[in-house]
Design a protein around this motif. Sequence first.
Motif, PDB file in Angstrom:
ATOM      1  N   ILE A  49      13.524  51.114  79.444  1.00  0.00           N
ATOM      2  CA  ILE A  49      14.555  50.116  79.128  1.00  0.00           C
ATOM      3  C   ILE A  49      15.156  49.556  80.417  1.00  0.00           C
ATOM      4  O   ILE A  49      15.346  48.340  80.547  1.00  0.00           O
ATOM      5  CB  ILE A  49      15.651  50.722  78.222  1.00  0.00           C
ATOM      6  CG1 ILE A  49      15.063  51.016  76.834  1.00  0.00           C
ATOM      7  CG2 ILE A  49      16.854  49.803  78.116  1.00  0.00           C
ATOM      8  CD1 ILE A  49      15.964  51.818  75.939  1.00  0.00           C
ATOM      9  N   ALA A  50      15.445  50.413  81.379  1.00  0.00           N
ATOM     10  CA  ALA A  50      16.009  49.952  82.653  1.00  0.00           C
ATOM     11  C   ALA A  50      15.029  49.038  83.370  1.00  0.00           C
ATOM     12  O   ALA A  50      15.422  48.001  83.921  1.00  0.00           O
ATOM     13  CB  ALA A  50      16.368  51.140  83.538  1.00  0.00           C
ATOM     14  N   PHE A  51      13.741  49.373  83.364  1.00  0.00           N
ATOM     15  CA  PHE A  51      12.725  48.542  84.006  1.00  0.00           C
ATOM     16  C   PHE A  51      12.639  47.172  83.338  1.00  0.00           C
ATOM     17  O   PHE A  51      12.584  46.146  84.026  1.00  0.00           O
ATOM     18  CB  PHE A  51      11.368  49.247  83.948  1.00  0.00           C
ATOM     19  CG  PHE A  51      10.254  48.439  84.518  1.00  0.00           C
ATOM     20  CD1 PHE A  51      10.129  48.296  85.888  1.00  0.00           C
ATOM     21  CD2 PHE A  51       9.344  47.806  83.690  1.00  0.00           C
ATOM     22  CE1 PHE A  51       9.101  47.537  86.429  1.00  0.00           C
ATOM     23  CE2 PHE A  51       8.323  47.053  84.215  1.00  0.00           C
ATOM     24  CZ  PHE A  51       8.195  46.916  85.581  1.00  0.00           C
ATOM     25  N   VAL A  52      12.646  47.137  82.025  1.00  0.00           N
ATOM     26  CA  VAL A  52      12.568  45.862  81.303  1.00  0.00           C
ATOM     27  C   VAL A  52      13.806  45.016  81.568  1.00  0.00           C
ATOM     28  O   VAL A  52      13.700  43.806  81.823  1.00  0.00           O
ATOM     29  CB  VAL A  52      12.370  46.105  79.788  1.00  0.00           C
ATOM     30  CG1 VAL A  52      12.548  44.834  78.990  1.00  0.00           C
ATOM     31  CG2 VAL A  52      10.998  46.713  79.529  1.00  0.00           C
ATOM     32  N   VAL A  53      14.975  45.618  81.551  1.00  0.00           N
ATOM     33  CA  VAL A  53      16.215  44.877  81.799  1.00  0.00           C
ATOM     34  C   VAL A  53      16.235  44.318  83.216  1.00  0.00           C
ATOM     35  O   VAL A  53      16.555  43.142  83.432  1.00  0.00           O
ATOM     36  CB  VAL A  53      17.448  45.775  81.531  1.00  0.00           C
ATOM     37  CG1 VAL A  53      18.712  45.141  82.064  1.00  0.00           C
ATOM     38  CG2 VAL A  53      17.576  46.055  80.051  1.00  0.00           C
ATOM     39  N   LEU A  54      15.868  45.120  84.207  1.00  0.00           N
ATOM     40  CA  LEU A  54      15.848  44.643  85.593  1.00  0.00           C
ATOM     41  C   LEU A  54      14.790  43.562  85.802  1.00  0.00           C
ATOM     42  O   LEU A  54      15.021  42.600  86.542  1.00  0.00           O
ATOM     43  CB  LEU A  54      15.620  45.798  86.556  1.00  0.00           C
ATOM     44  CG  LEU A  54      16.783  46.781  86.676  1.00  0.00           C
ATOM     45  CD1 LEU A  54      16.396  47.964  87.541  1.00  0.00           C
ATOM     46  CD2 LEU A  54      18.010  46.089  87.226  1.00  0.00           C
ATOM     47  N   SER A  55      13.663  43.686  85.134  1.00  0.00           N
ATOM     48  CA  SER A  55      12.629  42.651  85.226  1.00  0.00           C
ATOM     49  C   SER A  55      13.119  41.335  84.630  1.00  0.00           C
ATOM     50  O   SER A  55      12.893  40.266  85.204  1.00  0.00           O
ATOM     51  CB  SER A  55      11.351  43.102  84.507  1.00  0.00           C
ATOM     52  OG  SER A  55      10.802  44.205  85.137  1.00  0.00           O
ATOM     53  N   LEU A  56      13.776  41.407  83.486  1.00  0.00           N
ATOM     54  CA  LEU A  56      14.312  40.190  82.866  1.00  0.00           C
ATOM     55  C   LEU A  56      15.396  39.544  83.725  1.00  0.00           C
ATOM     56  O   LEU A  56      15.451  38.318  83.849  1.00  0.00           O
ATOM     57  CB  LEU A  56      14.866  40.498  81.475  1.00  0.00           C
ATOM     58  CG  LEU A  56      13.838  40.709  80.382  1.00  0.00           C
ATOM     59  CD1 LEU A  56      14.511  41.160  79.094  1.00  0.00           C
ATOM     60  CD2 LEU A  56      13.038  39.445  80.148  1.00  0.00           C
ATOM     61  N   ILE A  57      16.236  40.359  84.316  1.00  0.00           N
ATOM     62  CA  ILE A  57      17.291  39.815  85.183  1.00  0.00           C
ATOM     63  C   ILE A  57      16.675  39.107  86.388  1.00  0.00           C
ATOM     64  O   ILE A  57      17.090  37.994  86.733  1.00  0.00           O
ATOM     65  CB  ILE A  57      18.261  40.934  85.628  1.00  0.00           C
ATOM     66  CG1 ILE A  57      19.113  41.374  84.450  1.00  0.00           C
ATOM     67  CG2 ILE A  57      19.143  40.460  86.783  1.00  0.00           C
ATOM     68  CD1 ILE A  57      19.945  42.600  84.716  1.00  0.00           C
ATOM     69  N   SER A  58      15.685  39.710  87.029  1.00  0.00           N
ATOM     70  CA  SER A  58      15.061  39.055  88.181  1.00  0.00           C
ATOM     71  C   SER A  58      14.302  37.802  87.755  1.00  0.00           C
ATOM     72  O   SER A  58      14.305  36.800  88.463  1.00  0.00           O
ATOM     73  CB  SER A  58      14.144  40.020  88.928  1.00  0.00           C
ATOM     74  OG  SER A  58      13.021  40.356  88.147  1.00  0.00           O
ATOM     75  N   PHE A  59      13.673  37.826  86.590  1.00  0.00           N
ATOM     76  CA  PHE A  59      12.951  36.673  86.055  1.00  0.00           C
ATOM     77  C   PHE A  59      13.908  35.505  85.813  1.00  0.00           C
ATOM     78  O   PHE A  59      13.677  34.380  86.268  1.00  0.00           O
ATOM     79  CB  PHE A  59      12.258  37.096  84.753  1.00  0.00           C
ATOM     80  CG  PHE A  59      11.337  36.073  84.177  1.00  0.00           C
ATOM     81  CD1 PHE A  59      10.064  35.920  84.675  1.00  0.00           C
ATOM     82  CD2 PHE A  59      11.735  35.283  83.116  1.00  0.00           C
ATOM     83  CE1 PHE A  59       9.201  34.995  84.136  1.00  0.00           C
ATOM     84  CE2 PHE A  59      10.888  34.365  82.573  1.00  0.00           C
ATOM     85  CZ  PHE A  59       9.614  34.206  83.079  1.00  0.00           C
TER      86      PHE A  59
END
Length: 72
Positions: free
Chosen positions: A14-24
Motif C-alpha cells: 500500500i505504501a509503495f502504491v501510494v508513493l508511486s501515485l504521488i510521484s506520478f
Amino acid sequence: MMINYLFIGPYHIIAFVVLSLISFITSFILISKNENGIKFLVWAALILFMPIVGPLCYLINHFLYKNQKKIA
C-alpha cells in the motif's frame, strides 16, 4: 519450517502504491506547468511507459535544473 524470503506485507504494498501515485501525479502537474511542445510529449511518454522510473527521472531533472537556473 517455512522461511520467508520476502518480507513484504500488505502495508508495504500500500505504501509503495501510494508513493508511486504521488510521484506520478506530481510529475504530471510539474510537466504541465513547466514544459510545452515536444518536451511535454517526451516526458509524458516516459512517465506513462516507465511508471516508476519515469516520474523519478523527471522530478530529479526538474529539481536539479531549477537549482542550476537560480545559480546562473
